[in-house]
Design a protein around this motif. Structure first.
Motif, PDB file in Angstrom:
ATOM      1  N   LEU A   1       0.828  -1.205   0.000  1.00 28.58           N
ATOM      2  CA  LEU A   1       0.000   0.000   0.000  1.00 28.58           C
ATOM      3  C   LEU A   1       0.864   1.259   0.000  1.00 28.58           C
ATOM      4  CD1 LEU A   1      -2.772   1.512   0.504  1.00 28.58           C
ATOM      5  CD2 LEU A   1      -2.244   1.280   2.947  1.00 28.58           C
ATOM      6  N   TYR A   2       1.851   1.314   0.902  1.00 28.81           N
ATOM      7  CA  TYR A   2       2.703   2.495   1.001  1.00 28.81           C
ATOM      8  C   TYR A   2       3.492   2.717  -0.289  1.00 28.81           C
ATOM      9  CZ  TYR A   2       1.836   2.007   6.051  1.00 28.81           C
ATOM     10  OH  TYR A   2       1.263   1.887   7.290  1.00 28.81           O
ATOM     11  N   ALA A   3       3.841   1.620  -0.962  1.00 25.16           N
ATOM     12  CA  ALA A   3       4.621   1.747  -2.196  1.00 25.16           C
ATOM     13  C   ALA A   3       3.865   2.527  -3.269  1.00 25.16           C
ATOM     14  CB  ALA A   3       4.998   0.365  -2.720  1.00 25.16           C
ATOM     15  N   GLY A   4       2.524   2.432  -3.284  1.00 24.12           N
ATOM     16  CA  GLY A   4       1.757   3.117  -4.320  1.00 24.12           C
ATOM     17  C   GLY A   4       1.019   4.346  -3.851  1.00 24.12           C
ATOM     18  N   LEU A   5       1.229   4.740  -2.598  1.00 26.29           N
ATOM     19  CA  LEU A   5       0.438   5.825  -2.013  1.00 26.29           C
ATOM     20  C   LEU A   5       0.766   7.184  -2.622  1.00 26.29           C
ATOM     21  CD1 LEU A   5      -1.781   5.686   0.075  1.00 26.29           C
ATOM     22  CD2 LEU A   5      -0.077   6.138   1.859  1.00 26.29           C
ATOM     23  N   GLU A   6       2.038   7.432  -2.878  1.00 18.01           N
ATOM     24  CA  GLU A   6       2.418   8.734  -3.441  1.00 18.01           C
ATOM     25  C   GLU A   6       1.812   8.915  -4.831  1.00 18.01           C
ATOM     26  OE1 GLU A   6       6.413  11.319  -4.641  1.00 18.01           O
ATOM     27  OE2 GLU A   6       6.569   9.619  -3.245  1.00 18.01           O
ATOM     28  N   ALA A   7       1.869   7.864  -5.652  1.00 14.96           N
ATOM     29  CA  ALA A   7       1.304   7.966  -6.999  1.00 14.96           C
ATOM     30  C   ALA A   7      -0.208   8.195  -6.947  1.00 14.96           C
ATOM     31  CB  ALA A   7       1.612   6.693  -7.786  1.00 14.96           C
ATOM     32  N   LYS A   8      -0.866   7.640  -5.962  1.00 14.68           N
ATOM     33  CA  LYS A   8      -2.317   7.748  -5.878  1.00 14.68           C
ATOM     34  C   LYS A   8      -2.778   9.081  -5.320  1.00 14.68           C
ATOM     35  CE  LYS A   8      -6.389   5.175  -4.447  1.00 14.68           C
ATOM     36  NZ  LYS A   8      -6.891   3.896  -3.944  1.00 14.68           N
ATOM     37  N   THR A   9      -2.028   9.617  -4.354  1.00 12.99           N
ATOM     38  CA  THR A   9      -2.488  10.835  -3.664  1.00 12.99           C
ATOM     39  C   THR A   9      -1.710  12.081  -4.029  1.00 12.99           C
ATOM     40  OG1 THR A   9      -0.993  10.499  -1.770  1.00 12.99           O
ATOM     41  CG2 THR A   9      -3.163   9.413  -1.686  1.00 12.99           C
ATOM     42  N   GLY A  10      -0.536  11.919  -4.616  1.00  7.98           N
ATOM     43  CA  GLY A  10       0.302  13.072  -4.898  1.00  7.98           C
ATOM     44  C   GLY A  10       1.095  13.549  -3.697  1.00  7.98           C
ATOM     45  N   GLN A  11       0.948  12.883  -2.573  1.00 10.53           N
ATOM     46  CA  GLN A  11       1.659  13.250  -1.347  1.00 10.53           C
ATOM     47  C   GLN A  11       2.891  12.371  -1.200  1.00 10.53           C
ATOM     48  OE1 GLN A  11       1.276  15.443   1.444  1.00 10.53           O
ATOM     49  NE2 GLN A  11       3.212  14.499   2.074  1.00 10.53           N
TER      50      GLN A  11
ATOM     51  N   PHE B   1      19.044 -11.767   5.194  1.00  6.17           N
ATOM     52  CA  PHE B   1      18.633 -10.606   4.400  1.00  6.17           C
ATOM     53  C   PHE B   1      17.208 -10.804   3.912  1.00  6.17           C
ATOM     54  CE2 PHE B   1      18.818  -8.308   0.151  1.00  6.17           C
ATOM     55  CZ  PHE B   1      18.720  -7.040   0.714  1.00  6.17           C
ATOM     56  N   GLN B   2      16.389  -9.753   4.086  1.00  9.14           N
ATOM     57  CA  GLN B   2      15.020  -9.730   3.566  1.00  9.14           C
ATOM     58  C   GLN B   2      14.909  -8.560   2.585  1.00  9.14           C
ATOM     59  OE1 GLN B   2      13.580 -10.737   7.973  1.00  9.14           O
ATOM     60  NE2 GLN B   2      11.844 -10.267   6.641  1.00  9.14           N
ATOM     61  N   PRO B   3      14.994  -8.833   1.286  1.00 12.32           N
ATOM     62  CA  PRO B   3      15.098  -7.762   0.295  1.00 12.32           C
ATOM     63  C   PRO B   3      13.847  -6.910   0.148  1.00 12.32           C
ATOM     64  CG  PRO B   3      14.899  -9.907  -0.778  1.00 12.32           C
ATOM     65  CD  PRO B   3      15.099 -10.177   0.668  1.00 12.32           C
ATOM     66  N   ASP B   4      12.674  -7.398   0.572  1.00 18.19           N
ATOM     67  CA  ASP B   4      11.438  -6.643   0.356  1.00 18.19           C
ATOM     68  C   ASP B   4      11.029  -5.777   1.541  1.00 18.19           C
ATOM     69  OD1 ASP B   4      11.125  -7.689  -2.202  1.00 18.19           O
ATOM     70  OD2 ASP B   4      10.175  -9.501  -1.416  1.00 18.19           O
ATOM     71  N   ASP B   5      11.821  -5.789   2.616  1.00 17.29           N
ATOM     72  CA  ASP B   5      11.555  -4.860   3.711  1.00 17.29           C
ATOM     73  C   ASP B   5      11.945  -3.454   3.274  1.00 17.29           C
ATOM     74  OD1 ASP B   5      10.628  -6.879   5.274  1.00 17.29           O
ATOM     75  OD2 ASP B   5      12.336  -6.944   6.641  1.00 17.29           O
ATOM     76  N   GLY B   6      11.434  -2.459   3.975  1.00 21.10           N
ATOM     77  CA  GLY B   6      11.722  -1.090   3.564  1.00 21.10           C
ATOM     78  C   GLY B   6      11.569  -0.106   4.699  1.00 21.10           C
ATOM     79  N   VAL B   7      11.579   1.175   4.338  1.00 20.54           N
ATOM     80  CA  VAL B   7      11.384   2.271   5.287  1.00 20.54           C
ATOM     81  C   VAL B   7      10.464   3.294   4.641  1.00 20.54           C
ATOM     82  CG1 VAL B   7      13.621   1.968   6.417  1.00 20.54           C
ATOM     83  CG2 VAL B   7      13.433   3.501   4.460  1.00 20.54           C
ATOM     84  N   THR B   8       9.844   4.096   5.470  1.00 18.22           N
ATOM     85  CA  THR B   8       9.001   5.179   4.972  1.00 18.22           C
ATOM     86  C   THR B   8       9.067   6.337   5.943  1.00 18.22           C
ATOM     87  OG1 THR B   8       6.842   5.610   3.965  1.00 18.22           O
ATOM     88  CG2 THR B   8       6.833   4.533   6.113  1.00 18.22           C
ATOM     89  N   ASN B   9       8.699   7.518   5.489  1.00 15.59           N
ATOM     90  CA  ASN B   9       8.635   8.671   6.382  1.00 15.59           C
ATOM     91  C   ASN B   9       7.285   8.636   7.094  1.00 15.59           C
ATOM     92  OD1 ASN B   9       7.748  11.488   7.103  1.00 15.59           O
ATOM     93  ND2 ASN B   9       9.876  11.904   6.549  1.00 15.59           N
ATOM     94  N   PRO B  10       7.278   8.491   8.402  1.00 16.75           N
ATOM     95  CA  PRO B  10       6.014   8.275   9.111  1.00 16.75           C
ATOM     96  C   PRO B  10       5.010   9.414   8.954  1.00 16.75           C
ATOM     97  CG  PRO B  10       7.866   7.680  10.491  1.00 16.75           C
ATOM     98  CD  PRO B  10       8.433   8.365   9.295  1.00 16.75           C
ATOM     99  N   GLU B  11       5.463  10.651   9.131  1.00 17.87           N
ATOM    100  CA  GLU B  11       4.514  11.760   9.062  1.00 17.87           C
ATOM    101  C   GLU B  11       3.994  11.946   7.647  1.00 17.87           C
ATOM    102  OE1 GLU B  11       3.771  16.232  10.731  1.00 17.87           O
ATOM    103  OE2 GLU B  11       5.806  15.438  10.752  1.00 17.87           O
ATOM    104  N   ASP B  12       4.879  11.856   6.667  1.00 17.58           N
ATOM    105  CA  ASP B  12       4.441  12.020   5.275  1.00 17.58           C
ATOM    106  C   ASP B  12       3.471  10.911   4.873  1.00 17.58           C
ATOM    107  OD1 ASP B  12       5.982  14.256   5.059  1.00 17.58           O
ATOM    108  OD2 ASP B  12       7.615  13.299   3.948  1.00 17.58           O
TER     109      ASP B  12
ATOM    110  N   LYS C   1      -4.863  12.382   3.155  1.00 17.33           N
ATOM    111  CA  LYS C   1      -5.251  13.004   1.888  1.00 17.33           C
ATOM    112  C   LYS C   1      -6.095  12.036   1.056  1.00 17.33           C
ATOM    113  CE  LYS C   1      -3.406  15.486  -2.129  1.00 17.33           C
ATOM    114  NZ  LYS C   1      -2.167  15.975  -2.809  1.00 17.33           N
ATOM    115  N   GLY C   2      -5.699  10.771   1.044  1.00 12.04           N
ATOM    116  CA  GLY C   2      -6.478   9.775   0.318  1.00 12.04           C
ATOM    117  C   GLY C   2      -7.875   9.625   0.874  1.00 12.04           C
ATOM    118  N   ALA C   3      -7.999   9.712   2.198  1.00 12.28           N
ATOM    119  CA  ALA C   3      -9.325   9.633   2.816  1.00 12.28           C
ATOM    120  C   ALA C   3     -10.186  10.819   2.395  1.00 12.28           C
ATOM    121  CB  ALA C   3      -9.189   9.572   4.338  1.00 12.28           C
ATOM    122  N   ARG C   4      -9.592  12.013   2.369  1.00 15.49           N
ATOM    123  CA  ARG C   4     -10.349  13.202   1.941  1.00 15.49           C
ATOM    124  C   ARG C   4     -10.735  13.094   0.475  1.00 15.49           C
ATOM    125  NH1 ARG C   4      -5.878  15.921   4.341  1.00 15.49           N
ATOM    126  NH2 ARG C   4      -6.283  16.601   6.501  1.00 15.49           N
TER     127      ARG C   4
END
Length: 816
Positions: free
Chosen positions: A74-84, A145-156, A163-166
């Motif tokens: 979900l997080y991987a595609g969130l920026e493309a969907k919301t612009g945020q 090693f787990q190659p599909d783990d990641g990080v994200t900016n929590p507040e963003d 924004k997606g909810a709105r």
């Protein structure tokens, strides 16, 4: 953003952290547009903003792993969907082990990862240094090693979900404080705020460390408190690069990730600092707590061991914030017991960013469909009893071990050391004097095994045969060959009474409970999809009175489920009488001989056949005796009024000396029931499994006149045939031990995972269960045609499949 407060909404979500925003996002995605989220200050300003943002996908159970995987995608595609922008990056993670015990844990995790479809591999220490160049590896026993783990900016990421909810039609209102919640006729009807009231049909408590306070507004226990969590950042360091995977060194209590060319380091200490337990300041917003360098010392020392250059790095910040923790370090999700349409998603135990995407989706699906789409028992809010909302209980557990448990060794059978001896049975002290080593289930102190004289009743944990293994084996065999007694007072016990009691039970039970007084019925309670919501017995005491017995861990859940399914106009009352009775199991070939010494009742097969119940005199007491068995032997469950329990126990043990009676712990009960093929709800059977799939079709009566919940789904499944089936297996090699979720292979390909494992002491092999599946229909012939193996610590062992219980498959012992 203040916004106008509407007078009505379908759903009101309390809390604008990442979990609340995820829930709002998913509700509008599923078509519920009249959704209002209320945030006391600003979105993400509670604790979400300060999280490290690590996204690990492998969790302790298959359902939670699926939710974590969903969240990462979900997080991987969130920026493309919301612009945020979200700052999402998938550069993988490394976990390292310093000890052989941790190595065993990760080698077992490697098998779980394969079973759950997670990419994970053991890598050389040289490869680990290449991926994480600043790491020292000379003291390590392994790296993964787990190659599909990641990080994200929590507040963003939180803002992107908001924004997606709105965008989907939801309303988010900041700077509004919830003062109270209205409840009428057992359901939520509205929310009172400092800016007015909102009438609503649903309320969702996503208030983070404020959630316990919100729960008290409707009388629902939300057992959590906040604890301080710290992480620090450094100036840029040589060898650190942007795409570097993050690192977990759990033996050192630390995690490390790249941050602006330097490192961000945090951890989970063995003894944490609770915070704001009795009061959280009203002005809390983006609040940093006071720095505590003494508390950081353990983390700094271990980081220098792992990254020697850290000793010379310039520190740019130390961030200390509170985060909410629960007594068992699993979050709280679902519809709360006792109040309709009051849902909960909180207590994230410092993994809120990882968990929020899946938790919000699961909760929204539950609300829209009226049921969860998958088994969520590990995080179900109904796993707690009301008394466990006691602040002394929660604070002690969180301070002493909840935080530390995130990174401590996750040994099998590990028991908590804090908040103990709270809920004890009346014979607890007698069992203790007789060598009992106690464990805890749902707060109940239960004797798990008994140490012989001269041996300290204390666990010595490992991934192999622990110190109690041989003693438990003796208890197991004594029940198989002689007679044993165990205390299962923790079992949930309910009375259903009233002129409509039978009618209600016929509607919710898959089996036929319209039986004569004194008959015991084993049955499942099903959902509309035919999945198993509860596994229990119903005993008819008289025309309008039924005695229901279920597992101790599911007492709150099952009571709530039954009560919510009693029609409003039905004359049927459900009462929890769990604490009114002590339950002693007297089991084994000589159980009748022993009981004959303390009762004048006729216990013969003719007078007291299997699956019957009646009151008998036992010593000086009157006990309700049920002839059933969870261990596969002749025996009776004695339900004794609590004040009489000690006397009956003493009589049993005195009379039992003649027969060599032995006390039996719950580890032995577990191995005995697995050897007999008996299912356990929450591991072998869940709401995702039907009785036909679980081999429990004998407990379903499709021909009874009443239409019961789930019947139409089972009729359809019977016509179409099942696509999966639960089978028993034993490992041919007697050495390896199994616990849960080890991958099972058929003809070299993974087909499932072990639901729960123990040891079959009669045959001398580990034993477990697995669901085998085949899309076009499964048959016994297809099952037995395959060649099967199980993976334990990265090694495969041949297993033998059993379509019937390996021990006494015809059930002769229980009817002896």
């Amino acid at each position: 953003m203040r916004g106008e407060l509407p007078s009505h909404a379908q759903v009101v979500i309390i809390g604008g952290g990442i979990v609340g925003c995820s829930t709002a996002y998913h509700l509008v995605e599923l078509g519920w547009k009249d959704v209002v989220l209320l945030e006391r200050k600003r979105i993400s300003s509670g604790t979400s903003w300060a999280a490290a943002g690590l996204l690990g996908q492998l969790w302790s159970t298959s359902p939670l792993t699926r939710l974590a995987k969903y969240g990462a995608d979900l997080y991987a595609g969130l920026e493309a969907k919301t612009g945020q922008p979200t700052g999402y990056k998938r550069h993988g993670s490394i976990r390292v082990a310093r000890t052989q015990a941790r190595r065993s844990e990760y080698m077992r995790a490697l098998g779980m990862a394969r079973a759950f479809g997670i990419r994970m591999e053991e890598i050389s220490l040289e490869e680990a240094r290449r991926l994480f160049p600043v790491m020292e590896t000379k003291d390590l026993t392994g790296a993964w090693f787990q190659p599909d783990d990641g990080v994200t900016n929590p507040e963003d990421t939180t803002q992107a979900l908001a924004k997606g909810a709105r965008m989907g039609g939801g309303t988010i209102i900041e700077n509004v404080k919830v003062l109270d919640i209205d409840v009428r006729n057992g359901a939520v009807t509205g929310v009172k705020t400092d800016r007015g009231e909102i009438r609503c049909e649903y309320v969702v408590n996503c208030a983070g460390m404020w959630s316990r306070k919100i729960g008290k507004m409707v009388g629902v226990p939300i057992p959590l408190v906040a604890a301080e969590h710290m992480h620090m950042t450094t100036e840029p360091m040589e060898g650190v690069y942007k795409e570097m995977p993050y690192l977990r060194d759990m033996d050192g209590y630390i995690y490390i990730k790249e941050e602006m060319g330097g490192l961000l380091m945090g951890g989970f200490e063995p003894m944490a600092k609770t915070w704001g337990v009795r009061n959280i300041p009203d002005d809390f917003e983006y609040t940093r707590l006071e720095e505590d360098w003494d508390q950081m010392e353990l983390f700094i020392e271990n980081t220098i061991i792992r990254v020697p250059a850290f000793a010379e790095a310039g520190v740019t910040s130390l961030t200390t914030v509170p985060e909410s923790f629960t007594p068992d370090t699993s979050y709280l999700l679902g519809e709360a017991p006792g109040v309709r349409n009051f849902f909960v998603a909180c207590g994230m135990n410092s993994v809120g960013i990882t968990s929020a995407g899946g938790a919000g989706m699961a909760l929204a699906t539950w609300m829209v469909n009226g049921y969860p789409e998958e088994d969520l028992w590990p995080v179900d809010v109904r796993r707690y009893h009301p008394w466990q909302n006691n602040l002394k209980y929660i604070e002690e557990r969180v301070h002493v071990e909840s935080v530390g448990n995130l990174y401590s060794d996750h040994f099998p059978y590990k028991q908590p050391s804090s908040s103990r001896n709270v809920l004890k049975t009346p014979i607890h002290d007698r069992l203790k004097k007789m060598g009992a080593c106690f464990g805890v289930v749902s707060g109940w102190e239960r004797a798990n095994w008994f140490a012989p004289e001269g041996v300290e009743p204390k666990y010595e944990y490992s991934w192999g045969r622990q110190n109690w293994f041989g003693y438990s084996a003796q208890e197991h065999m004594n029940i198989r060959e002689n007679v044993g007694v165990y205390d299962l007072t923790s079992m949930g016990k309910f009375l259903m009474q009233g002129k409509d009691a039978e009618k209600v039970l016929q509607m919710i039970c898959a089996n036929n409970v319209a039986v004569p007084a004194g008959r015991v019925v084993y049955t499942q309670l099903l959902n509309e999809r035919g999945g198993i919501e509860a596994d229990l017995t119903v005993t008819r005491m008289d025309e309008e009175k039924f005695f229901i017995v279920t597992a101790g861990a599911t007492t709150t859940r099952d009571f709530d489920w039954i009560k919510k399914h009693i029609p409003e106009d039905a004359h049927a009352v459900l009462t929890d009488v769990t604490w009114s009775y002590v339950m002693l199991g007297v089991m084994g070939p000589r159980a009748r001989d022993l009981l004959n010494k303390i009762t004048d009742a006729d216990l013969s097969n003719e007078a007291f056949p299997f699956a019957t119940a009646r009151e008998i005199y036992a010593g000086y007491a009157t006990a309700f005796a049920i002839r059933m068995s969870f261990v596969g032997e002749l025996g009776w469950e004695l339900y004794i009024p609590t004040p009489f329990a000690q006397g009956v126990f003493d009589e049993l043990m005195a009379a039992g000396e003649e027969f060599g009676v032995k006390l039996c712990g719950l580890h032995a009960v577990d191995s005995l029931r697995l050897e007999k093929g008996y299912r356990h709800w929450g591991s072998d059977i869940t709401p995702d499994d039907t009785p036909f799939e679980a081999g429990l079709g004998f407990a379903v009566k499709l021909d009874k006149a009443e239409e019961f919940i789930g019947k139409s789904a089972l009729v359809r499944q019977k016509e179409e045939g099942i696509r999966k089936k639960l089978v028993i297996f034993t490992i041919d090699d007697p050495d390896p031990l199994i616990y849960h979720d080890e991958p099972v292979y058929r003809n070299g390909e993974i087909v499932g995972e072990n639901t729960h494992g123990s040891y079959a002491h009669v045959s001398g092999h580990s034993i477990g269960m697995v669901y085998l599946g085949k899309e076009d229909g499964i048959t016994d012939d297809w099952i037995m045609e395959g060649s099967y193996e199980i993976e334990v610590e990265n090694k495969r062992y041949p297993i033998t499949i059993h379509l019937k219980a390996p021990y006494d498959p015809e059930g002769k012992s229980i009817k002896a």
